[in-house]
Design an enzyme around this catalytic site. Structure first.
Site, PDB file in Angstrom:
ATOM      1  N   HIS A 308     -25.073  -8.244  25.183  1.00  0.00           N
ATOM      2  CA  HIS A 308     -25.483  -8.759  23.867  1.00  0.00           C
ATOM      3  C   HIS A 308     -24.726 -10.051  23.596  1.00  0.00           C
ATOM      4  CE1 HIS A 308     -26.237  -8.923  19.514  1.00  0.00           C
ATOM      5  NE2 HIS A 308     -27.205  -8.055  19.727  1.00  0.00           N
ATOM      6  N   ASP A 366     -31.506  -2.827  21.743  1.00  0.00           N
ATOM      7  CA  ASP A 366     -32.877  -3.262  22.018  1.00  0.00           C
ATOM      8  C   ASP A 366     -33.483  -2.487  23.187  1.00  0.00           C
ATOM      9  OD1 ASP A 366     -32.926  -5.375  20.022  1.00  0.00           O
ATOM     10  OD2 ASP A 366     -31.494  -6.407  21.305  1.00  0.00           O
TER      11      ASP A 366
END
Length: 432
Positions: A308, A366
């Site tokens: 991330h 995600d």
């Protein structure tokens, strides 16, 4: 005795300037440069504002290095595990967790606002039949100001409150109807006897000929997706909402601006990109090939949904989301879906590979939310609308905080001009 205020000293051409240093409750100190131009005649240069605090806020705090995400001081993991989306909405809006009585009143208020003005059905039908759901959401959210005139005065606290409730309540209906319109099915109206997440799932998957029985496991997973995406500090879409708000624009226009910004693939499309990657891999036997490509510095391929840009250690939202993903896949199975089979095996392969552990490329929120939405039956075109639905409360909370700040100013970023200096106009017949 009070501590001596910290100051930063800036030296320019032998002249020194003292700049105040502000200390937050969490995070690094901040150099206050508000008077820099008046004192020095200079601005700072910070493309993307990655080293600039554009506001002060008490809503959300992120420490990417340590993998920390706090809402009003509560860790996201604890909220996702013990709370629910509407309770987190209340927390973000009002600063504290609600009492049972306050929660009951808030939930009832939101439930009573889920219907859309009936004339808005005609607005949906003005879009092409194959319009992207996000295109519809941008238009419909912005158009709410044309239907709800009684909640557009930002200087009236009561109107701000009504607009807040309407946006949180109606966004699931707008998102569900955008989906229904995109697949050519009739709109399903909300029901007041269902909770927030169940209502959304029913509006997406029920049809007039057959109702949709919402699984508690799926409803809980959807509620967690909402919760884990509720707010994320001063990201691009939140900053867009704040910038639009600073001009005095009505709340519906400001949230529509946030939806439009979120639509960008670099912001809201991460879980969609993850599913597209899984489709590119295609079958379980091709996973080693793509793992090798991800390790190859000369190959542009990247494992989407791993690592991330903010969380340099691990994504604190991923642990709870993985639990929901496992529950959903156990309920629905993966036998008939090769994409989900690839996802499960890719997760195992990456977690077992020392390379990804060393690089801290762990599955993020995600990755798991994309798996859940795919398993539920949502097309990838609905992933970002669901993100927008979830983030609405964060945008509204940031908008509300900004509007109520007496020191609020209209946003006006500066620039480093690199164009031509002043020059004279040359008549057309004299130009070479």
């Amino acid at each position: 005795m009070a501590d001596t205020p910290i100051k930063a000293t800036l030296t320019l051409d032998g002249q020194t300037y003292d700049l105040p240093v502000l200390s937050p409750t969490e995070g690094p100190d901040v150099i206050d440069i508000r008077k820099l131009y008046a004192q020095t005649g200079m601005f700072t240069y910070d493309p993307g504002f990655t080293s600039t605090a554009s506001c002060d806020s008490s809503l959300t705090y992120i420490d990417g290095g340590e993998g920390i995400l706090l809402h009003r001081g509560y860790t996201i993991g604890e909220l996702a595990e013990k709370s629910n989306y509407l309770e987190v909405c209340y927390l973000l809006l009002y600063g504290e967790l609600p009492s049972l009585k306050e929660m009951e009143k808030f939930q009832k208020t939101i439930t009573q606002h889920t219907m859309l003005h009936e004339q808005m059905t005609g607005f949906f039908k003005g879009f092409r039949r194959d319009a992207h759901p996000m295109a519809i959401m941008v238009g419909v959210v912005g158009a709410m100001s044309a239907f709800y005139h009684d909640s557009t005065d930002i200087n009236d606290p009561q109107q701000r409150e009504v607009a807040t409730h309407r946006l949180i309540a109606k966004m699931p209906t707008i998102a569900a109807w955008a989906y229904k319109y995109s697949i050519g099915q009739p709109f399903i109206y909300p029901r007041n006897d269902l909770d927030y997440a169940s209502n959304f799932l029913r509006m997406c998957f029920a049809v007039p000929a057959e109702d949709y029985e919402v699984s508690p496991i799926l409803a809980r997973a959807m509620d967690r997706i909402f919760t884990l995406h509720a707010d994320h500090e001063q990201n691009a879409s939140t900053s867009t909402v704040r910038l639009a708000s600073s001009s005095g624009a009505n709340p519906f226009a400001c949230i529509a601006a946030g939806v439009a910004c979120l639509w960008g693939p670099s912001h809201g499309g991460a879980n969609q990109a993850c599913l597209e990657m899984l489709r590119e891999i295609g079958t379980v036997d091709r996973i080693p090939e793509f793992i090798a490509r991800a390790k190859d510095k000369d190959d542009p391929f990247r494992l989407m949904g791993f690592g991330h840009r903010v969380y340099k250690n691990f994504d604190p939202r991923a642990t709870v989301m993985k639990q929901s993903a496992d529950e959903v896949l156990d309920l629905l199975g993966v036998e008939d879906n090769p994409i989900l089979q690839v996802a499960k095996e890719l997760e195992k392969a990456a977690l077992a590979d020392p390379y990804f552990a060393e690089k801290k490329l762990f599955p993020n929120v995600d990755f798991y939310s994309g798996i859940i939405l795919e398993a539920m039956g949502f097309p990838t075109s609905m992933f970002t609308p669901i993100f927008a639905l979830s983030r609405t409360v964060g945008w509204i909370s940031q908008w509300k905080e900004m509007i109520e700040d007496p020191s609020m100013k209209i946003g006006r970023p500066r620039q480093l001009y690199t164009g031509e200096s002043k020059r004279s106009y040359i008549a057309a017949d004299e130009r070479d």
